[in-house]
Design a protein around this motif. Structure first.
Motif, mmCIF file in Angstrom:
data_model
loop_
_atom_site.group_PDB
_atom_site.id
_atom_site.type_symbol
_atom_site.label_atom_id
_atom_site.label_comp_id
_atom_site.label_asym_id
_atom_site.label_seq_id
_atom_site.Cartn_x
_atom_site.Cartn_y
_atom_site.Cartn_z
ATOM 1 N N ILE A 211 0.835 -1.202 0.000
ATOM 2 C CA ILE A 211 0.000 0.000 0.000
ATOM 3 C C ILE A 211 0.881 1.268 0.000
ATOM 4 N N GLY A 212 1.806 1.343 0.977
ATOM 5 C CA GLY A 212 2.663 2.529 1.059
ATOM 6 C C GLY A 212 3.521 2.695 -0.190
ATOM 7 N N GLY A 213 4.044 1.598 -0.700
ATOM 8 C CA GLY A 213 4.871 1.644 -1.911
ATOM 9 C C GLY A 213 4.056 2.129 -3.100
ATOM 10 N N VAL B 203 -3.731 3.787 6.843
ATOM 11 C CA VAL B 203 -4.481 3.040 5.814
ATOM 12 C C VAL B 203 -4.971 1.699 6.361
ATOM 13 N N CYS B 204 -4.985 1.570 7.693
ATOM 14 C CA CYS B 204 -5.319 0.271 8.311
ATOM 15 C C CYS B 204 -6.691 -0.233 7.883
ATOM 16 N N SER B 205 -6.787 -1.561 7.799
ATOM 17 C CA SER B 205 -8.033 -2.202 7.381
ATOM 18 C C SER B 205 -9.118 -2.136 8.456
ATOM 19 N N LEU B 206 -8.784 -1.651 9.641
ATOM 20 C CA LEU B 206 -9.781 -1.420 10.698
ATOM 21 C C LEU B 206 -9.627 0.010 11.188
ATOM 22 N N HIS C 164 -0.372 -9.974 -2.709
ATOM 23 C CA HIS C 164 1.071 -9.820 -2.483
ATOM 24 C C HIS C 164 1.373 -8.778 -1.428
ATOM 25 N N GLN C 165 2.594 -8.805 -0.937
ATOM 26 C CA GLN C 165 3.026 -7.762 -0.027
ATOM 27 C C GLN C 165 4.425 -7.294 -0.388
ATOM 28 N N GLY C 166 4.740 -6.078 0.038
ATOM 29 C CA GLY C 166 6.085 -5.560 -0.170
ATOM 30 C C GLY C 166 6.219 -4.601 -1.344
ATOM 31 N N TRP C 167 7.302 -3.838 -1.290
ATOM 32 C CA TRP C 167 7.641 -2.788 -2.262
ATOM 33 C C TRP C 167 7.686 -3.304 -3.699
ATOM 34 N N GLY D 209 9.936 9.163 1.944
ATOM 35 C CA GLY D 209 9.528 7.890 2.534
ATOM 36 C C GLY D 209 10.313 7.557 3.792
ATOM 37 N N ILE D 210 9.676 6.783 4.671
ATOM 38 C CA ILE D 210 10.369 6.209 5.827
ATOM 39 C C ILE D 210 10.272 4.701 5.666
ATOM 40 N N SER D 211 11.433 4.057 5.560
ATOM 41 C CA SER D 211 11.415 2.629 5.307
ATOM 42 C C SER D 211 12.600 1.951 5.967
ATOM 43 N N ARG D 212 12.354 0.717 6.431
ATOM 44 C CA ARG D 212 13.443 -0.066 7.001
ATOM 45 C C ARG D 212 14.172 -0.814 5.899
ATOM 46 N N SER D 213 13.544 -0.941 4.706
ATOM 47 C CA SER D 213 14.136 -1.814 3.680
ATOM 48 C C SER D 213 14.427 -1.150 2.345
ATOM 49 N N VAL D 214 13.725 -0.056 2.023
ATOM 50 C CA VAL D 214 13.932 0.574 0.707
ATOM 51 C C VAL D 214 15.015 1.643 0.837
ATOM 52 N N ASN D 215 15.969 1.635 -0.081
ATOM 53 C CA ASN D 215 17.096 2.585 0.005
ATOM 54 C C ASN D 215 17.201 3.493 -1.200
ATOM 55 N N HIS E 166 -8.964 4.286 4.909
ATOM 56 C CA HIS E 166 -8.726 2.894 4.473
ATOM 57 C C HIS E 166 -9.003 2.748 2.974
ATOM 58 N N PRO E 167 -7.955 2.555 2.166
ATOM 59 C CA PRO E 167 -8.186 2.329 0.729
ATOM 60 C C PRO E 167 -8.719 0.918 0.495
ATOM 61 N N MET E 168 -9.777 0.811 -0.303
ATOM 62 C CA MET E 168 -10.354 -0.509 -0.566
ATOM 63 C C MET E 168 -9.709 -1.083 -1.825
ATOM 64 N N ALA E 169 -8.408 -1.310 -1.728
ATOM 65 C CA ALA E 169 -7.661 -1.868 -2.862
ATOM 66 C C ALA E 169 -6.521 -2.689 -2.303
ATOM 67 N N GLY E 170 -6.118 -3.697 -3.032
ATOM 68 C CA GLY E 170 -4.999 -4.521 -2.575
ATOM 69 C C GLY E 170 -4.847 -5.722 -3.484
ATOM 70 N N THR E 171 -3.835 -6.499 -3.220
ATOM 71 C CA THR E 171 -3.639 -7.758 -3.940
ATOM 72 C C THR E 171 -3.224 -8.785 -2.891
HETATM 73 P P1 NAP Z 1 3.017 -4.929 3.433
HETATM 74 O O1 NAP Z 1 3.140 -5.025 1.964
HETATM 75 O O2 NAP Z 1 3.501 -6.045 4.264
HETATM 76 O O3 NAP Z 1 3.714 -3.567 3.884
HETATM 77 C C1 NAP Z 1 3.840 -3.155 5.204
HETATM 78 C C2 NAP Z 1 5.142 -2.383 5.331
HETATM 79 O O4 NAP Z 1 5.240 -1.845 6.645
HETATM 80 C C3 NAP Z 1 6.392 -3.262 5.178
HETATM 81 O O5 NAP Z 1 6.755 -3.423 3.839
HETATM 82 C C4 NAP Z 1 7.419 -2.469 5.959
HETATM 83 O O6 NAP Z 1 7.871 -1.421 5.130
HETATM 84 C C5 NAP Z 1 6.591 -1.829 7.064
HETATM 85 N N1 NAP Z 1 6.698 -2.612 8.322
HETATM 86 C C6 NAP Z 1 6.477 -3.935 8.502
HETATM 87 N N2 NAP Z 1 6.661 -4.294 9.782
HETATM 88 C C7 NAP Z 1 7.007 -3.147 10.433
HETATM 89 C C8 NAP Z 1 7.350 -2.867 11.780
HETATM 90 N N3 NAP Z 1 7.366 -3.827 12.730
HETATM 91 N N4 NAP Z 1 7.675 -1.591 12.083
HETATM 92 C C9 NAP Z 1 7.667 -0.617 11.141
HETATM 93 N N5 NAP Z 1 7.360 -0.831 9.848
HETATM 94 C C10 NAP Z 1 7.029 -2.076 9.505
HETATM 95 O O7 NAP Z 1 1.499 -4.712 3.849
HETATM 96 P P2 NAP Z 1 0.364 -3.846 3.146
HETATM 97 O O8 NAP Z 1 -0.543 -4.760 2.417
HETATM 98 O O9 NAP Z 1 0.979 -2.703 2.420
HETATM 99 O O10 NAP Z 1 -0.425 -3.355 4.432
HETATM 100 C C11 NAP Z 1 -0.085 -2.163 5.104
HETATM 101 C C12 NAP Z 1 -1.338 -1.597 5.751
HETATM 102 O O11 NAP Z 1 -2.321 -1.406 4.728
HETATM 103 C C13 NAP Z 1 -1.948 -2.508 6.808
HETATM 104 O O12 NAP Z 1 -2.324 -1.716 7.918
HETATM 105 C C14 NAP Z 1 -3.190 -3.066 6.126
HETATM 106 O O13 NAP Z 1 -4.242 -3.298 7.042
HETATM 107 C C15 NAP Z 1 -3.554 -1.947 5.153
HETATM 108 N N6 NAP Z 1 -4.265 -2.380 3.940
HETATM 109 C C16 NAP Z 1 -3.846 -3.459 3.228
HETATM 110 C C17 NAP Z 1 -4.549 -3.832 2.075
HETATM 111 C C18 NAP Z 1 -4.135 -5.038 1.262
HETATM 112 O O14 NAP Z 1 -4.985 -5.620 0.583
HETATM 113 N N7 NAP Z 1 -2.911 -5.433 1.281
HETATM 114 C C19 NAP Z 1 -5.646 -3.085 1.645
HETATM 115 C C20 NAP Z 1 -6.004 -1.947 2.375
HETATM 116 C C21 NAP Z 1 -5.320 -1.596 3.527
HETATM 117 P P3 NAP Z 1 9.397 -0.966 5.102
HETATM 118 O O15 NAP Z 1 10.192 -2.198 4.774
HETATM 119 O O16 NAP Z 1 9.402 0.061 4.041
HETATM 120 O O17 NAP Z 1 9.735 -0.406 6.462
#
Ligand code: NAP
Length: 255
Positions: free
Chosen positions: A11-13, A81-84, A108-111, A29-35, A101-106
């Protein structure tokens, strides 16, 4: 505008890549993994932001929101953007917080899987707080619309119940349907596109799924019991008539 994104996963990416591609705003951006790009581990990078998106997993978002208090003041609007939405809506911060909360996703996870068009055509729930000022909401809304999404206003409570109905309970049911055929080899061989489509949500990101079912348990259990009584009602009704009405309803929903 200077826009910050914390947590560059799916989502953030996608938010980050969309703003970068749009070239209309500065994005940090603030990220632990993206440089790459304008990304850092240092939260000082967020200073001077007009708007910040917090896109971390639900189980860490409250601590990130607390941490932002040290770096941001009342000039910055922050959304998550939390799902709750109920659990993030209880506290107040130094900055202006508008949960969304954006109603979009896949699945997959990660950048690597993030892409700029993820929100195109999606709805984006926004829950206003009592002290939310109209100008701040309008600014957030304009950026969400630049992503190609449409804002839907709701309350945290209504939101959490609605997502249990359309997303969290269906995911749990999809997982249970998969478990149903775990020991039935013939069913596995015969399973075709209908079963695949019905169980798509079983492919959800496991960490997020775990947060959803634990944190929205009451609403989900209510939906599951509603499902059981709807199945009973279908059996006890004029089935063809009811099924026809449902087919029409489903057609309209995705027209
Ligand atoms: P994701 O791909 O796993 O991304 C979450 C990112 O948060 C990680 O890539 C990491 O980014 C960072 N992170 C992970 N653990 C962390 C920690 N302990 N401390 C600080 N940063 C941490 O997940 P996502 O799908 O984007 O979900 C993120 C949020 O969007 C969640 O709250 C979820 O409820 C919400 N959401 C998800 C969807 C969906 O379908 N996926 C849809 C709507 C809303 P860095 O490596 O850059 O730090």
């Amino acid at each position: 505008m200077r826009i910050g994104v914390v947590g560059l996963g799916l989502i953030g990416g996608s938010i980050f890549k969309n703003i970068l591609e749009g070239k209309k705003h500065e994005v940090v951006g603030i990220s632990r993994s993206v440089n790459e790009f304008n990304v850092s581990k240092d939260y000082n990078n967020l200073k001077g932001c007009d708007l910040v998106f917090v896109c971390t997993p639900m189980n860490v978002t409250l601590s990130i929101l607390d941490k932002l208090n040290e770096y941001l003041d009342e000039k910055t609007i922050v959304t998550d953007v939390c799902s709750l939405k109920e659990f993030v809506s209880k506290k107040t911060y130094n900055y202006k917080f508008i949960p969304s909360h954006p109603m979009a996703g896949t699945e997959h996870q990660g950048w690597e899987y993030a892409f700029p068009d993820l929100f195109s055509g999606a709805t984006w729930a926004v829950t206003l707080k009592e002290d939310t000022n109209k100008k701040d909401f309008e600014l957030l809304k304009s950026i969400i619309e630049e992503f190609g999404a449409r804002v839907v206003l709701t309350t945290p409570k209504e939101h959490d119940r609605a997502v249990a109905l359309i997303s969290h309970a269906p995911m749990l049911i999809a997982q249970a349907l998969c478990k149903n055929i775990e020991d039935n080899e013939l069913a596995q061989q015969l399973a075709s596109s209908g079963f695949r489509d019905t169980t798509r949500l079983a492919m959800s990101n496991i960490e997020m799924a775990n947060d959803m079912i634990k944190m929205n348990e009451t609403n989900i259990k209510e939906v599951v019991s509603m499902l059981n009584s709807n199945i009973d009602n279908l059996y006890n009704s004029d089935y063809k008539k009811e099924a026809g009405k449902i087919k029409k309803f489903r057609e309209e929903l995705y027209k």
